[in-house]
Write a protein that holds these residues in place. Structure first.
Motif, mmCIF file in Angstrom:
data_model
loop_
_atom_site.group_PDB
_atom_site.id
_atom_site.type_symbol
_atom_site.label_atom_id
_atom_site.label_comp_id
_atom_site.label_asym_id
_atom_site.label_seq_id
_atom_site.Cartn_x
_atom_site.Cartn_y
_atom_site.Cartn_z
ATOM 1 N N CYS A 40 0.802 -1.042 0.046
ATOM 2 C CA CYS A 40 0.112 -0.083 -0.067
ATOM 3 C C CYS A 40 0.862 1.388 -0.009
ATOM 4 C CB CYS A 40 -0.961 0.262 1.218
ATOM 5 S SG CYS A 40 -1.915 1.367 1.486
ATOM 6 N N THR A 41 0.468 2.289 -0.852
ATOM 7 C CA THR A 41 1.279 3.359 -0.836
ATOM 8 C C THR A 41 1.376 4.220 0.077
ATOM 9 O OG1 THR A 41 -0.303 4.662 -2.109
ATOM 10 C CG2 THR A 41 1.357 3.319 -3.272
ATOM 11 N N LEU A 42 0.292 4.131 1.155
ATOM 12 C CA LEU A 42 0.114 4.608 2.325
ATOM 13 C C LEU A 42 0.592 4.165 3.485
ATOM 14 C CD1 LEU A 42 -3.548 6.106 1.278
ATOM 15 C CD2 LEU A 42 -1.400 7.290 1.052
ATOM 16 N N CYS A 43 0.393 2.773 3.740
ATOM 17 C CA CYS A 43 0.938 2.019 4.967
ATOM 18 C C CYS A 43 1.982 1.149 4.919
ATOM 19 C CB CYS A 43 -0.321 1.457 5.750
ATOM 20 S SG CYS A 43 -0.790 0.080 4.938
ATOM 21 N N GLY A 44 2.124 0.611 3.613
ATOM 22 C CA GLY A 44 3.254 -0.181 3.429
ATOM 23 C C GLY A 44 2.937 -1.705 3.396
ATOM 24 N N GLN A 45 1.541 -1.924 4.018
ATOM 25 C CA GLN A 45 1.314 -3.445 4.054
ATOM 26 C C GLN A 45 0.578 -3.962 2.732
ATOM 27 O OE1 GLN A 45 1.782 -5.452 6.893
ATOM 28 N NE2 GLN A 45 3.104 -3.537 7.241
ATOM 29 N N PRO A 46 0.924 -5.276 2.506
ATOM 30 C CA PRO A 46 0.476 -5.866 1.279
ATOM 31 C C PRO A 46 -0.980 -5.508 1.118
ATOM 32 C CG PRO A 46 1.871 -7.390 2.406
ATOM 33 C CD PRO A 46 1.557 -6.264 3.196
ATOM 34 N N THR A 47 -1.570 -5.342 -0.245
ATOM 35 C CA THR A 47 -2.892 -5.166 -0.501
ATOM 36 C C THR A 47 -3.198 -5.469 -1.901
ATOM 37 O OG1 THR A 47 -4.656 -3.693 -0.708
ATOM 38 C CG2 THR A 47 -2.657 -2.817 -1.182
ATOM 39 N N PRO A 48 -4.332 -6.218 -2.409
ATOM 40 C CA PRO A 48 -4.626 -6.382 -3.657
ATOM 41 C C PRO A 48 -5.465 -5.388 -4.177
ATOM 42 C CG PRO A 48 -6.263 -7.637 -2.225
ATOM 43 C CD PRO A 48 -5.050 -6.880 -1.428
ATOM 44 N N MET A 49 -5.762 -4.428 -3.354
ATOM 45 C CA MET A 49 -6.715 -3.233 -3.858
ATOM 46 C C MET A 49 -5.649 -2.172 -4.680
ATOM 47 S SD MET A 49 -9.530 -4.083 -2.519
ATOM 48 C CE MET A 49 -10.552 -2.605 -3.034
ATOM 49 N N ARG A 50 -6.591 -1.672 -5.691
ATOM 50 C CA ARG A 50 -5.973 -0.674 -6.650
ATOM 51 C C ARG A 50 -6.986 0.565 -6.559
ATOM 52 N NH1 ARG A 50 -2.772 -4.072 -5.260
ATOM 53 N NH2 ARG A 50 -1.486 -5.181 -6.789
ATOM 54 N N SER A 51 -6.299 1.780 -6.625
ATOM 55 C CA SER A 51 -7.205 2.938 -6.935
ATOM 56 C C SER A 51 -7.588 3.127 -8.124
ATOM 57 C CB SER A 51 -6.530 4.320 -6.499
ATOM 58 O OG SER A 51 -5.358 4.260 -7.404
ATOM 59 N N HIS A 52 -8.377 4.002 -8.652
ATOM 60 C CA HIS A 52 -8.763 4.170 -10.237
ATOM 61 C C HIS A 52 -7.685 4.364 -11.224
ATOM 62 C CE1 HIS A 52 -12.658 4.892 -8.182
ATOM 63 N NE2 HIS A 52 -13.065 4.634 -9.362
ATOM 64 N N SER A 53 -6.431 4.852 -10.648
ATOM 65 C CA SER A 53 -5.295 5.031 -11.324
ATOM 66 C C SER A 53 -4.295 3.689 -11.332
ATOM 67 C CB SER A 53 -4.525 6.307 -11.085
ATOM 68 O OG SER A 53 -3.991 6.241 -9.661
ATOM 69 N N GLY A 54 -4.838 2.754 -10.467
ATOM 70 C CA GLY A 54 -4.135 1.580 -10.552
ATOM 71 C C GLY A 54 -3.032 1.607 -9.257
ATOM 72 N N GLU A 55 -3.150 2.710 -8.578
ATOM 73 C CA GLU A 55 -1.983 2.866 -7.398
ATOM 74 C C GLU A 55 -2.571 1.910 -6.184
ATOM 75 O OE1 GLU A 55 -0.807 6.346 -4.124
ATOM 76 O OE2 GLU A 55 -2.277 6.770 -5.668
ATOM 77 N N PRO A 56 -1.735 0.991 -5.522
ATOM 78 C CA PRO A 56 -1.977 0.068 -4.615
ATOM 79 C C PRO A 56 -2.259 0.718 -3.322
ATOM 80 C CG PRO A 56 0.030 -0.353 -5.410
ATOM 81 C CD PRO A 56 -0.233 0.809 -6.020
ATOM 82 N N ALA A 57 -3.438 0.563 -2.735
ATOM 83 C CA ALA A 57 -3.859 1.178 -1.578
ATOM 84 C C ALA A 57 -5.461 0.495 -0.913
ATOM 85 C CB ALA A 57 -4.196 2.719 -1.877
ATOM 86 N N HIS A 58 -5.015 0.340 0.445
ATOM 87 C CA HIS A 58 -6.225 -0.267 1.099
ATOM 88 C C HIS A 58 -7.102 0.988 0.966
ATOM 89 C CE1 HIS A 58 -2.766 -2.044 3.328
ATOM 90 N NE2 HIS A 58 -3.704 -3.388 3.057
ATOM 91 N N LYS A 59 -8.548 0.378 0.914
ATOM 92 C CA LYS A 59 -9.750 1.398 0.773
ATOM 93 C C LYS A 59 -9.684 2.184 2.111
ATOM 94 C CE LYS A 59 -14.669 1.347 0.409
ATOM 95 N NZ LYS A 59 -15.150 1.640 1.911
#
Length: 94
Positions: free
Chosen positions: A41-60
């Motif tokens: 995750c670009t915000l917390c650093g923990q692994p995530t399968p989630m992606r923003s609209h631009s494809g950025e890895p981030a937990h919701k």
């Protein structure tokens, strides 16, 4: 040069509204979930399968917290909800 052999790159999908600070993002579209790979995750650093609209890895939840902590910058649209689906059976005429 042929297009064969090239990996197809998905274009980012169109974002909807940016929620107000403290409100929830609506991420229902399947494109928010990467079935193949977790990334940090670009915000917390923990692994995530989630992606923003631009494809950025981030937990919701991380994206929602970021919007609350950065309300002015959030207006630029880094994280947004999905577009609201059009009601079925209703045209755009009166």
């Amino acid at each position: 040069m042929t297009r064969q052999g090239r990996a197809k790159e998905k274009p980012p999908f169109e974002p909807g509204l940016i929620p107000a600070p403290g409100e929830f993002l609506v991420w229902r579209d399947g494109q928010h979930f990467d079935h193949w790979q977790d990334l940090p995750c670009t915000l917390c650093g923990q692994p995530t399968p989630m992606r923003s609209h631009s494809g950025e890895p981030a937990h919701k939840a991380c994206a929602e917290d970021w919007i609350t902590a950065n309300p002015v910058e959030a207006r630029l649209g880094r994280f947004a909800s999905d577009l609201a689906p059009k009601p079925k059976g209703q045209g755009d005429h009166a």
